[in-house]
Design an enzyme around this catalytic site. Sequence first.
Site, mmCIF file in Angstrom:
data_model
loop_
_atom_site.group_PDB
_atom_site.id
_atom_site.type_symbol
_atom_site.label_atom_id
_atom_site.label_comp_id
_atom_site.label_asym_id
_atom_site.label_seq_id
_atom_site.Cartn_x
_atom_site.Cartn_y
_atom_site.Cartn_z
ATOM 1 N N ALA A 19 44.828 27.106 30.028
ATOM 2 C CA ALA A 19 46.269 27.257 29.857
ATOM 3 C C ALA A 19 46.944 25.910 30.072
ATOM 4 O O ALA A 19 46.590 25.164 30.986
ATOM 5 C CB ALA A 19 46.793 28.280 30.863
ATOM 6 N N CYS A 102 40.913 35.520 34.882
ATOM 7 C CA CYS A 102 42.038 34.786 35.458
ATOM 8 C C CYS A 102 42.319 35.306 36.873
ATOM 9 O O CYS A 102 42.566 36.499 37.081
ATOM 10 C CB CYS A 102 43.284 34.926 34.592
ATOM 11 S SG CYS A 102 44.625 33.931 35.264
ATOM 12 N N LYS A 141 35.667 36.921 28.421
ATOM 13 C CA LYS A 141 35.335 35.858 29.377
ATOM 14 C C LYS A 141 35.600 36.403 30.773
ATOM 15 O O LYS A 141 36.696 36.885 31.057
ATOM 16 C CB LYS A 141 36.179 34.615 29.121
ATOM 17 C CG LYS A 141 35.912 33.513 30.145
ATOM 18 C CD LYS A 141 36.454 32.188 29.668
ATOM 19 C CE LYS A 141 36.292 31.106 30.706
ATOM 20 N NZ LYS A 141 37.305 31.186 31.778
#
Length: 338
Positions: A19, A102, A141
């Site tokens: 990001a 994340c 992922k």
Amino acid sequence: MLKIGDIEMKNRVVLAPMAGVCNPAFRLIAKEFGVGLVCAEMVSDKAILHGNKRTQEMLYVDEREKPLSLQIFGGDKETLVEAARVVDEQTNADIIDINMGCPVPKVVKCDAGARWLLEPKKIEEMVSAVVKVVKKPVTVKMRIGWDEDHIYVEDNAKAVESAGGKAVAVHGRTRQQMYRGHANWEYIRLAKQAVSIPVIGNGDVFTPEDAKRMLETTGCDGVMIGRAALGNPWMLYRTVHYLEHGELLPEPSPSEKIRIALLHMDRLINLRGERIAVREMRKHATWYLKGLPGASKIKDVVTQQETRDGMAEVLLTFVRELEREQAAEQANLQQETA
Ligand SMILES: Cc1cc2nc3c(=O)[nH]c(=O)nc-3n(C[C@H](O)[C@H](O)[C@H](O)COP(=O)(O)O)c2cc1C
């Protein structure tokens, strides 16, 4: 070679999604430096459905970047599926990746990102709901687990496979670790043994030799590189070359580093306009300068730049002085030894 669905990569090196970094400007540089697959920065499902200008920009894929994997994240099945449909039908991406790694509180609080790692059943349900409505291959992922008491990487990878996912990337850290400690590659090996879809290993690949060691010790099909590529796309190129030819190419010269930094900045300006691009470039410039003698002295000046010409002048003056000093040192050395 690494193959995801019908898409064949030209090698096994993958640029990690990051990001604030993996926009078309940096992704194209990574591509030009030889990676087999580039991943875009994560985009929220709700933002995709909302469709504002910034999100539209995040979904843009230049033809030259392909094959490219576009990552989405979200916690609600309905919006995740709808966002995947938009990526499938309206973008030039080749692969739809779902973020399950994340660790940031803002994301896990919405039941997104690493939150899923606690529930293999939910993974299967969410991934299969997405797979059903899209044509592009779907990948996931993930991190190895939530914390060291909850590592379900094998079950989670199997859930992706049975849901119709076409590959899984495994970062060898738990959510609790954030970016601390070491990535445990043993869990990448276990994930690879658990499934027959391709497994891409990730975490702490800092040198071309690390990449080779990860491939050899875990048996993974591809190696994903994140932080080591920041301000250092040569790492990607050197890794591709090392894996293919067993030869370690030299590090770039200071002026080569600055040449690519300026190219990066100009591409960012095309994308975002000068004001935003130069601000974004401040962090990239400090990454490009990392390791060069005396770079810490200009860090503050770099982070104050507002214009393209100002930033270019700072970087070019620095490199000219550095190369002058290095040439003088070299001449002195030659005189002493003569
Ligand atoms: C600045 C930054 C941004 C990141 N953003 C994302 C992201 O958008 N999606 C994702 O799945 N992982 C993201 N990550 C994690 C990386 O993809 C990667 O898993 C992690 O950095 C470990 O790999 P490395 O040791 O090669 O850096 C990010 C990492 C960094 C450093």
